[in-house]
Design an enzyme around this catalytic site. Structure first.
Site, PDB file in Angstrom:
ATOM      1  N   ASN A  10       0.875  -1.176   0.000  1.00 31.10           N
ATOM      2  CA  ASN A  10       0.000   0.000   0.000  1.00 31.10           C
ATOM      3  C   ASN A  10       0.911   1.224   0.000  1.00 31.10           C
ATOM      4  OD1 ASN A  10      -1.789   2.051   0.500  1.00 31.10           O
ATOM      5  ND2 ASN A  10      -2.268   1.431   2.606  1.00 31.10           N
ATOM      6  N   TRP A  11       1.034   1.844  -1.164  1.00 30.50           N
ATOM      7  CA  TRP A  11       1.960   2.976  -1.273  1.00 30.50           C
ATOM      8  C   TRP A  11       1.401   4.244  -0.635  1.00 30.50           C
ATOM      9  CZ3 TRP A  11       4.174   2.900  -6.999  1.00 30.50           C
ATOM     10  CH2 TRP A  11       4.844   1.681  -7.210  1.00 30.50           C
ATOM     11  N   LYS A  12       0.139   4.228  -0.291  1.00 31.68           N
ATOM     12  CA  LYS A  12      -0.535   5.405   0.290  1.00 31.68           C
ATOM     13  C   LYS A  12      -0.331   6.637  -0.608  1.00 31.68           C
ATOM     14  CE  LYS A  12       0.189   3.492   4.842  1.00 31.68           C
ATOM     15  NZ  LYS A  12      -0.034   3.698   6.256  1.00 31.68           N
ATOM     16  N   HIS A  98      -9.532   1.131   4.804  1.00 27.57           N
ATOM     17  CA  HIS A  98      -8.262   1.308   5.526  1.00 27.57           C
ATOM     18  C   HIS A  98      -8.520   2.252   6.699  1.00 27.57           C
ATOM     19  CE1 HIS A  98      -4.185   2.536   6.463  1.00 27.57           C
ATOM     20  NE2 HIS A  98      -3.768   1.473   5.802  1.00 27.57           N
ATOM     21  N   GLU A 100      -6.979   4.663   7.797  1.00 25.80           N
ATOM     22  CA  GLU A 100      -6.762   6.082   7.503  1.00 25.80           C
ATOM     23  C   GLU A 100      -7.982   6.679   6.799  1.00 25.80           C
ATOM     24  OE1 GLU A 100      -2.969   5.541   5.605  1.00 25.80           O
ATOM     25  OE2 GLU A 100      -2.099   5.077   7.558  1.00 25.80           O
ATOM     26  N   GLU A 168      -5.479  -5.054  10.497  1.00 23.37           N
ATOM     27  CA  GLU A 168      -4.467  -4.026  10.737  1.00 23.37           C
ATOM     28  C   GLU A 168      -4.804  -3.277  12.030  1.00 23.37           C
ATOM     29  OE1 GLU A 168      -2.435  -2.872   6.821  1.00 23.37           O
ATOM     30  OE2 GLU A 168      -4.171  -1.583   7.030  1.00 23.37           O
ATOM     31  N   GLY A 174       2.288   2.124  10.849  1.00 26.46           N
ATOM     32  CA  GLY A 174       3.278   3.186  10.729  1.00 26.46           C
ATOM     33  C   GLY A 174       3.961   3.566  12.030  1.00 26.46           C
ATOM     34  N   SER A 214       3.238  -2.232  10.462  1.00 26.83           N
ATOM     35  CA  SER A 214       4.687  -2.236  10.724  1.00 26.83           C
ATOM     36  C   SER A 214       5.367  -3.552  10.360  1.00 26.83           C
ATOM     37  CB  SER A 214       4.955  -1.858  12.184  1.00 26.83           C
ATOM     38  OG  SER A 214       4.523  -0.528  12.433  1.00 26.83           O
ATOM     39  N   GLY A 235       2.727  -1.127   4.321  1.00 25.63           N
ATOM     40  CA  GLY A 235       2.745   0.290   3.991  1.00 25.63           C
ATOM     41  C   GLY A 235       4.167   0.764   3.739  1.00 25.63           C
ATOM     42  N   GLY A 236       4.781   1.348   4.764  1.00 19.11           N
ATOM     43  CA  GLY A 236       6.111   1.963   4.630  1.00 19.11           C
ATOM     44  C   GLY A 236       7.140   1.092   3.924  1.00 19.11           C
TER      45      GLY A 236
END
Ligand code: PEP
Length: 252
Positions: A10-12, A98, A100, A168, A174, A214, A235-236
């Protein structure tokens, strides 16, 4: 294999055109080098990069997904993108619900279910995200919260071939913090039970449940070796091809 593991990035809201194309090229080249991939690969760039990334991935084993889609197929919805449009440009997946989006855009589980129904109707596979906040966890409500989110976010008619769940924990996204593998296994097993109750046992036994929060090359094998963990939503660490591929290698 009943459930082939899925390694999803997930590149966000990251990446200008050149960055996105370069990252997609690096992932695509690394996947091409694998003689017998043990997992499926998916990358979910921001909307602005989807079409360019699709051109990079053409003919490759890496699937393309988006990070949200509207409930409607077309119409007066300024700023939104529909599942029909995503399918048209070559997406096969869409991430929905998600945390977010639930937090920043006030998306309820009912809205997520309507988005998922629209995505399925347009031939997209959904990754439906659920997870508890730190407060809910501290109150011992993780399983209650997650099972309720499953009940309300998954539309009737969901199937194992068109639905993936991503567990998640909000507090792990993150932050560098993660639940213990035992906690993850317990929640995944409870999620599978909730899916069986809502749909049926056969679908539940075939549906993939990813862990996200994470995940890094250094901890991926702890999660990916668990019986009810069928992949990871990253993600990251998906923003570096080497890290993304190192996580995938934990599946081997
Ligand atoms: C995510 O956003 O889905 C996620 C899991 O992020 P991170 O891996 O950075 O925690």
């Amino acid at each position: 294999m009943l459930r082939k593991k899925l390694i999803a990035g997930n590149w966000k809201m990251n990446g200008k055109l050149e960055d996105g194309v370069n990252l997609a090229r690096a992932v695509s080249a690394a996947v091409r080098k694998l003689t017998k991939p043990q997992c499926e690969f998916l990358i979910c760039p921001p909307f602005t990069l989807l079409y360019s990334v699709k051109k990079v991935l053409r003919g490759n084993k890496v699937a393309l997904g988006a990070q949200d889609a509207h409930t409607a197929s077309k119409g007066a919805h300024t700023g939104d993108i529909s599942s029909e449009m995503l399918k048209d440009i070559g997406c096969s997946y869409v991430i929905l619900g998600h945390s977010e989006r639930r937090t920043n855009h006030g998306e309820s589980s009912r809205v997520v279910a309507r988005k998922a129904a629209a995505a399925h109707a347009n031939g997209l596979k959904t990754i439906i995200c659920i997870g508890e906040t730190e407060k809910e966890r501290d109150e011992g409500r993780t399983i209650e919260v997650c099972t309720k989110q499953i009940r309300n976010s998954m539309p009737a008619g969901s199937q194992a071939f068109n639905t993936v769940i991503a567990y998640e924990p909000v507090w792990a996204i993150g932050t560098g913090k993660t639940p213990t593998p035992q906690d993850v296994e317990e929640v995944h097993a409870a999620i599978r039970k909730a899916v069986a109750k809502k749909l049926n046992k056969t679908i539940a036994s075939r549906m993939r449940i990813l862990y996200g929060g994470s995940v890094k090359p250094t901890n991926a094998s702890e999660f990916l070796s668990l019986p009810d963990v069928d992949g990871a939503l990253i993600g990251g660490a998906s923003l570096k091809a080497e890290d993304f591929m190192a996580i995938a290698k934990s599946v081997y």
